[in-house]
Design a protein around this motif. Sequence first.
Motif, PDB file in Angstrom:
ATOM      1  N   MET A   1      52.980  42.555  38.069  1.00  0.00           N
ATOM      2  CA  MET A   1      51.873  43.404  37.646  1.00  0.00           C
ATOM      3  C   MET A   1      51.520  44.362  38.771  1.00  0.00           C
ATOM      4  SD  MET A   1      48.081  42.249  36.377  1.00  0.00           S
ATOM      5  CE  MET A   1      48.800  41.374  34.989  1.00  0.00           C
ATOM      6  N   THR A   2      51.504  45.647  38.486  1.00  0.00           N
ATOM      7  CA  THR A   2      51.181  46.652  39.490  1.00  0.00           C
ATOM      8  C   THR A   2      49.750  47.131  39.306  1.00  0.00           C
ATOM      9  OG1 THR A   2      52.027  48.418  38.074  1.00  0.00           O
ATOM     10  CG2 THR A   2      53.575  47.406  39.616  1.00  0.00           C
ATOM     11  N   PHE A   3      49.160  47.587  40.384  1.00  0.00           N
ATOM     12  CA  PHE A   3      47.798  48.115  40.320  1.00  0.00           C
ATOM     13  C   PHE A   3      47.589  49.036  41.518  1.00  0.00           C
ATOM     14  CE2 PHE A   3      47.423  44.923  43.473  1.00  0.00           C
ATOM     15  CZ  PHE A   3      46.342  45.242  44.255  1.00  0.00           C
ATOM     16  N   ASP A   4      46.586  49.892  41.415  1.00  0.00           N
ATOM     17  CA  ASP A   4      46.228  50.784  42.502  1.00  0.00           C
ATOM     18  C   ASP A   4      45.064  50.151  43.253  1.00  0.00           C
ATOM     19  OD1 ASP A   4      45.419  52.730  44.233  1.00  0.00           O
ATOM     20  OD2 ASP A   4      45.142  54.295  42.735  1.00  0.00           O
ATOM     21  N   PRO A   5      45.298  49.634  44.455  1.00  0.00           N
ATOM     22  CA  PRO A   5      44.232  48.911  45.162  1.00  0.00           C
ATOM     23  C   PRO A   5      43.036  49.788  45.522  1.00  0.00           C
ATOM     24  CG  PRO A   5      46.122  49.250  46.596  1.00  0.00           C
ATOM     25  CD  PRO A   5      46.555  49.647  45.214  1.00  0.00           C
ATOM     26  N   THR A   6      43.220  51.135  45.532  1.00  0.00           N
ATOM     27  CA  THR A   6      42.094  52.014  45.868  1.00  0.00           C
ATOM     28  C   THR A   6      41.055  52.037  44.754  1.00  0.00           C
ATOM     29  OG1 THR A   6      43.155  53.989  44.930  1.00  0.00           O
ATOM     30  CG2 THR A   6      43.616  53.464  47.253  1.00  0.00           C
ATOM     31  N   THR A   7      41.423  51.578  43.568  1.00  0.00           N
ATOM     32  CA  THR A   7      40.480  51.580  42.446  1.00  0.00           C
ATOM     33  C   THR A   7      39.967  50.181  42.123  1.00  0.00           C
ATOM     34  OG1 THR A   7      42.222  51.303  40.788  1.00  0.00           O
ATOM     35  CG2 THR A   7      41.694  53.546  41.452  1.00  0.00           C
ATOM     36  N   LEU A   8      40.143  49.245  43.046  1.00  0.00           N
ATOM     37  CA  LEU A   8      39.789  47.860  42.756  1.00  0.00           C
ATOM     38  C   LEU A   8      38.350  47.715  42.289  1.00  0.00           C
ATOM     39  CD1 LEU A   8      40.499  44.822  42.799  1.00  0.00           C
ATOM     40  CD2 LEU A   8      39.722  44.781  45.165  1.00  0.00           C
ATOM     41  N   ARG A   9      37.433  48.363  42.968  1.00  0.00           N
ATOM     42  CA  ARG A   9      36.020  48.257  42.573  1.00  0.00           C
ATOM     43  C   ARG A   9      35.341  49.611  42.772  1.00  0.00           C
ATOM     44  NH1 ARG A   9      35.277  43.715  44.680  1.00  0.00           N
ATOM     45  NH2 ARG A   9      34.083  44.223  46.542  1.00  0.00           N
ATOM     46  N   ARG A  10      35.689  50.549  41.911  1.00  0.00           N
ATOM     47  CA  ARG A  10      35.138  51.890  42.011  1.00  0.00           C
ATOM     48  C   ARG A  10      33.977  52.118  41.052  1.00  0.00           C
ATOM     49  NH1 ARG A  10      39.255  56.798  41.715  1.00  0.00           N
ATOM     50  NH2 ARG A  10      39.756  55.927  43.774  1.00  0.00           N
ATOM     51  N   VAL A  11      34.114  51.691  39.794  1.00  0.00           N
ATOM     52  CA  VAL A  11      33.121  52.085  38.799  1.00  0.00           C
ATOM     53  C   VAL A  11      31.923  51.141  38.727  1.00  0.00           C
ATOM     54  CG1 VAL A  11      34.855  53.283  37.429  1.00  0.00           C
ATOM     55  CG2 VAL A  11      34.311  50.901  36.892  1.00  0.00           C
ATOM     56  N   ASP A  12      32.124  49.839  39.005  1.00  0.00           N
ATOM     57  CA  ASP A  12      31.018  48.889  38.904  1.00  0.00           C
ATOM     58  C   ASP A  12      31.374  47.633  39.677  1.00  0.00           C
ATOM     59  OD1 ASP A  12      32.710  47.344  37.173  1.00  0.00           O
ATOM     60  OD2 ASP A  12      32.025  48.508  35.459  1.00  0.00           O
ATOM     61  N   ASN A  13      30.514  46.614  39.570  1.00  0.00           N
ATOM     62  CA  ASN A  13      30.713  45.352  40.284  1.00  0.00           C
ATOM     63  C   ASN A  13      31.497  44.325  39.472  1.00  0.00           C
ATOM     64  OD1 ASN A  13      29.749  45.366  42.973  1.00  0.00           O
ATOM     65  ND2 ASN A  13      27.646  45.482  42.241  1.00  0.00           N
ATOM     66  N   GLY A  14      32.202  44.783  38.472  1.00  0.00           N
ATOM     67  CA  GLY A  14      32.970  43.851  37.673  1.00  0.00           C
ATOM     68  C   GLY A  14      32.095  43.064  36.722  1.00  0.00           C
ATOM     69  N   PHE A  15      32.616  41.961  36.244  1.00  0.00           N
ATOM     70  CA  PHE A  15      31.888  41.163  35.255  1.00  0.00           C
ATOM     71  C   PHE A  15      30.882  40.202  35.875  1.00  0.00           C
ATOM     72  CE2 PHE A  15      36.001  42.068  33.132  1.00  0.00           C
ATOM     73  CZ  PHE A  15      35.492  42.853  32.100  1.00  0.00           C
ATOM     74  N   PHE A  16      30.971  39.955  37.199  1.00  0.00           N
ATOM     75  CA  PHE A  16      30.164  38.894  37.787  1.00  0.00           C
ATOM     76  C   PHE A  16      29.278  39.334  38.942  1.00  0.00           C
ATOM     77  CE2 PHE A  16      34.329  37.044  36.423  1.00  0.00           C
ATOM     78  CZ  PHE A  16      33.883  36.650  35.170  1.00  0.00           C
ATOM     79  N   GLY A  17      29.754  40.141  39.832  1.00  0.00           N
ATOM     80  CA  GLY A  17      28.921  40.674  40.903  1.00  0.00           C
ATOM     81  C   GLY A  17      28.929  39.861  42.179  1.00  0.00           C
ATOM     82  N   PRO A  18      28.397  40.452  43.267  1.00  0.00           N
ATOM     83  CA  PRO A  18      28.492  39.858  44.613  1.00  0.00           C
ATOM     84  C   PRO A  18      27.843  38.495  44.775  1.00  0.00           C
ATOM     85  CG  PRO A  18      27.843  42.167  44.733  1.00  0.00           C
ATOM     86  CD  PRO A  18      27.763  41.776  43.292  1.00  0.00           C
ATOM     87  N   ASP A  19      26.813  38.197  43.988  1.00  0.00           N
ATOM     88  CA  ASP A  19      26.131  36.917  44.170  1.00  0.00           C
ATOM     89  C   ASP A  19      26.698  35.820  43.274  1.00  0.00           C
ATOM     90  OD1 ASP A  19      25.241  37.981  41.772  1.00  0.00           O
ATOM     91  OD2 ASP A  19      23.187  37.223  42.005  1.00  0.00           O
ATOM     92  N   SER A  20      27.823  36.081  42.638  1.00  0.00           N
ATOM     93  CA  SER A  20      28.353  35.132  41.654  1.00  0.00           C
ATOM     94  C   SER A  20      29.155  34.021  42.318  1.00  0.00           C
ATOM     95  CB  SER A  20      29.265  35.866  40.662  1.00  0.00           C
ATOM     96  OG  SER A  20      30.421  36.355  41.324  1.00  0.00           O
ATOM     97  N   PRO A  21      29.134  32.838  41.737  1.00  0.00           N
ATOM     98  CA  PRO A  21      30.001  31.770  42.236  1.00  0.00           C
ATOM     99  C   PRO A  21      31.482  32.098  42.057  1.00  0.00           C
ATOM    100  CG  PRO A  21      28.866  31.083  40.232  1.00  0.00           C
ATOM    101  CD  PRO A  21      28.242  32.364  40.657  1.00  0.00           C
ATOM    102  N   SER A  22      31.815  32.926  41.085  1.00  0.00           N
ATOM    103  CA  SER A  22      33.222  33.298  40.894  1.00  0.00           C
ATOM    104  C   SER A  22      33.756  34.055  42.098  1.00  0.00           C
ATOM    105  CB  SER A  22      33.388  34.145  39.628  1.00  0.00           C
ATOM    106  OG  SER A  22      33.115  33.376  38.480  1.00  0.00           O
ATOM    107  N   TRP A  23      32.976  35.001  42.623  1.00  0.00           N
ATOM    108  CA  TRP A  23      33.408  35.711  43.828  1.00  0.00           C
ATOM    109  C   TRP A  23      33.565  34.733  44.987  1.00  0.00           C
ATOM    110  CZ3 TRP A  23      31.445  41.263  45.127  1.00  0.00           C
ATOM    111  CH2 TRP A  23      31.743  42.137  44.068  1.00  0.00           C
ATOM    112  N   LYS A  24      32.649  33.796  45.081  1.00  0.00           N
ATOM    113  CA  LYS A  24      32.672  32.831  46.185  1.00  0.00           C
ATOM    114  C   LYS A  24      33.916  31.936  46.110  1.00  0.00           C
ATOM    115  CE  LYS A  24      28.740  30.945  47.143  1.00  0.00           C
ATOM    116  NZ  LYS A  24      27.532  30.076  47.129  1.00  0.00           N
ATOM    117  N   VAL A  25      34.216  31.423  44.935  1.00  0.00           N
ATOM    118  CA  VAL A  25      35.306  30.463  44.778  1.00  0.00           C
ATOM    119  C   VAL A  25      36.673  31.143  44.833  1.00  0.00           C
ATOM    120  CG1 VAL A  25      36.367  28.829  43.164  1.00  0.00           C
ATOM    121  CG2 VAL A  25      33.885  28.818  43.508  1.00  0.00           C
TER     122      VAL A  25
END
Length: 314
Positions: A1-25
Amino acid sequence: MTFDPTTLRRVDNGFFGPDSPSWKVWTAPTAVIGFQRAVALEHFDPFLTAAVADTGKIYSDPRSRLDHTFVYFLLVAVGDTRTAIAASERLMTLHTMATGIEPISGRRYSANSPETQLWIHLTGWHSVLKAYEMFGPGLDPGEEDRYWEECAIAAELQTCKPGEVPRTRDGVREYFADVRPRLCTSERAQQGIRQMLFTSPRNGAGWTYALGARLLSLASIATLPKWMRVLGDFDRPGIVDLAVRPAARILVWLAALFDERGLLLAAPYIAPQAGEVLRKHLTAGPPDSPATPTPSEARARYGTRNRAADTVAG
């Protein structure tokens, strides 16, 4: 699977956000242990084993098998919603070609079937949390409740049936108890498992991956119940687990001292593309919006499948 790493988090914080346990784990050093566990366990589903084995890639390039799958899970967990939707659509398109006959039952398999996708999804999210609990700090009860809710949200990007996705620890236990009778092993399943845990450098993966995978397997096998080890024919004496667990906890603690980037130490050897996703996650600036849209909202904004369907209808 290919992706452009420069666009990893450009438009929003994704589905969970910085304070989420998903980001932590999912960005902890323990994630690579948990994910090796998950990709090995996937082979207990005979339909998934057939889908993977018929491509033949796992037997010649196990590192890419682990790395590409890990990238998808990371993009969904920490990428912005545009990136996650693109990854989801790419994966489902690839899976449409993975169909055939499962040789044990003689039944047709499809990599996009809801049952197979739910098995893949839950083994991934459960295994990464299991490693985080056994070798890392773990989550408090409130965080764990939220983690399983986030797991259910992530499942919306696959073909899983929403009503069948468990949302609690007890629900996950019930799921594994329900599917256990249909889990099995076979020659191809054991080959796939061993390629993940005990791969040989002569199969195309190289010495660095082979050595790294075997070291990781010391920890990942320690997280498994005995019945899974027996089923997979890789059980070992319990005294090995007693020695591995404290050693792994110390190594994870030391890795986490590197500004929470301990996973990057192993990534170039085990999962280089996943390591690049993690690096971009850790260095990403604030997105255009701090919002955390739902999968349906993100799909309406960025989903090309919806647009294609609208074009045909029009």
